[in-house]
Design a protein around this motif. Structure first.
Motif, short mmCIF file in Angstrom:
data_model
loop_
_atom_site.label_atom_id
_atom_site.label_comp_id
_atom_site.label_asym_id
_atom_site.label_seq_id
_atom_site.Cartn_x
_atom_site.Cartn_y
_atom_site.Cartn_z
N ASP A 101 1.70 36.74 38.45
CA ASP A 101 0.63 36.18 37.62
C ASP A 101 -0.75 36.53 38.15
O ASP A 101 -1.61 35.66 38.38
CB ASP A 101 0.79 34.65 37.52
N THR A 102 -0.99 37.82 38.33
CA THR A 102 -2.29 38.31 38.78
C THR A 102 -3.03 38.97 37.62
O THR A 102 -2.40 39.50 36.70
CB THR A 102 -2.13 39.34 39.91
N PRO A 103 -4.34 38.99 37.65
CA PRO A 103 -5.09 39.67 36.59
C PRO A 103 -4.98 41.19 36.67
O PRO A 103 -5.21 41.88 35.68
CB PRO A 103 -6.53 39.21 36.81
N ILE A 104 -4.62 41.71 37.86
CA ILE A 104 -4.56 43.16 38.07
C ILE A 104 -3.15 43.55 38.50
O ILE A 104 -2.54 42.91 39.37
CB ILE A 104 -5.56 43.59 39.18
N ILE A 105 -2.62 44.61 37.88
CA ILE A 105 -1.33 45.18 38.28
C ILE A 105 -1.55 46.66 38.57
O ILE A 105 -2.15 47.38 37.76
CB ILE A 105 -0.26 45.02 37.18
N SER A 115 -5.17 35.49 49.24
CA SER A 115 -6.17 35.63 48.18
C SER A 115 -5.98 36.94 47.44
O SER A 115 -6.09 37.00 46.20
CB SER A 115 -7.59 35.58 48.78
N LEU A 116 -5.67 38.02 48.18
CA LEU A 116 -5.46 39.32 47.55
C LEU A 116 -4.21 39.29 46.67
O LEU A 116 -4.20 39.86 45.57
CB LEU A 116 -5.32 40.40 48.62
N ALA A 117 -3.16 38.59 47.13
CA ALA A 117 -1.91 38.50 46.37
C ALA A 117 -2.07 37.69 45.09
O ALA A 117 -1.26 37.81 44.17
CB ALA A 117 -0.81 37.88 47.23
N SER A 118 -3.12 36.88 45.02
CA SER A 118 -3.38 36.13 43.79
C SER A 118 -4.20 36.95 42.79
O SER A 118 -4.38 36.54 41.65
CB SER A 118 -4.11 34.82 44.10
N GLN A 119 -4.69 38.12 43.25
CA GLN A 119 -5.50 38.98 42.40
C GLN A 119 -4.79 40.25 41.96
O GLN A 119 -4.96 40.71 40.83
CB GLN A 119 -6.79 39.37 43.13
N ILE A 120 -3.98 40.82 42.88
CA ILE A 120 -3.35 42.12 42.62
C ILE A 120 -1.86 42.05 42.89
O ILE A 120 -1.44 41.58 43.96
CB ILE A 120 -3.96 43.23 43.50
N SER A 121 -1.06 42.50 41.95
CA SER A 121 0.37 42.71 42.20
C SER A 121 0.65 44.20 42.13
O SER A 121 0.01 44.93 41.36
CB SER A 121 1.22 41.94 41.20
#
Length: 264
Positions: free
Chosen positions: A167-171, A84-90
């Motif tokens: 493809d995350t919203p946060i980098i 789940s975290l990997a889908s939000q932050i890269s």
């Protein structure tokens, strides 16, 4: 006219960062509170050894906070599993890739790991994401090169492409311009700015390039000994924050021109 909806992607409250062992807790910085919204480029600055990398690792979930709260899209980070975290932050950290013998394409494709099956086989959707990431970062011409054949600037673009492919919203990036010449430092920072405006990414990066960052970022996090400041460059300049970052007998900050100058 209805007010614009603010999409808060990271909400940090009363955060303390550092290292904990069975015998001792070492707090590096505390009382850190800020929020990062959709489409914002945020620079993290401060003197060497002040805790910038520790904060970056804590924000990416790679290091546990000493205390406080980090919410990702209103959900406590501590409750998110790794997928789940990997889908939000890269994240783009300072460590070199585990293997430099892979091609640039293979490294970028690793960004799709949260979405591929257990064999790591790329679907058509994965391939489209990788190709799009290479297009945005202008790395398609490098895709067949081994990573050890890339220059520092090329490798940095490839690592950013990997984060985009995720493809995350946060980098979140740790010193993305280190070891780069002036042109490539400016190129990378302009690329990050482009990603916030065109792809609406929320990007936080630590940097020593305060002068360049002042002209590009929406907000700045300023870590100093016993202090934390957050706001737009203009707000921080008006508050006199930049005058205290460096010893004033060596470097001065001109609030009118928004520039640092070496005292002679």
């Amino acid at each position: 006219m209805a007010s614009e909806i603010i999409h808060t992607r990271i909400n940090v409250r009363n955060l303390a960062i550092g290292y904990a062992s069975k015998k001792k807790i070492t707090t590096i910085a505390e009382n850190i509170s800020f929020s990062a919204n959709k489409g914002e480029l945020i620079a993290l600055v401060g003197p060497n050894g002040i805790g910038k990398s520790t904060l970056i690792r804590t924000l990416t979930g790679m290091q546990k906070p000493i205390s406080g709260s980090i919410k990702i899209s209103e959900v406590e980070m501590s409750t998110l599993d790794s997928l789940s975290l990997a889908s939000q932050i890269s994240a783009v950290l300072t460590e070199a890739p585990a293997s430099t013998n892979v091609t640039a394409y293979e490294l970028i494709a690793l960004g799709r790991q949260p979405y591929t099956n257990w064999l790591g086989i790329l679907s058509q959707t994965d391939k489209v994401a990788v190709n799009k990431a290479m297009s945005v970062t202008e790395t398609a011409a490098l895709q067949h090169k081994k990573c050890f054949e890339l220059s520092d600037g090329e490798l940095q673009r490839v690592l950013i492409a990997r984060a985009l492919a995720q493809d995350t919203p946060i980098i979140i990036l740790d010193e993305p311009t280190s070891h780069l010449d002036l042109y490539h430092r400016a190129y990378v920072l302009k690329l990050l700015k482009k990603l916030t405006k065109e792809a609406e990414k929320t990007i936080i990066f630590s940097t020593h390039e305060i002068g360049i960052a002042l002209n590009l970022v929406d907000k700045m996090i300023v870590l100093q000994k016993d202090s934390f400041d957050y706001g737009s460059p203009t707000e921080l300049a008006e508050q006199g924050v930049f005058k205290n970052i460096f010893p004033n007998n060596t470097i001065d900050f001109d609030a009118d021109t928004m520039q640092f100058r070496v005292k002679i």
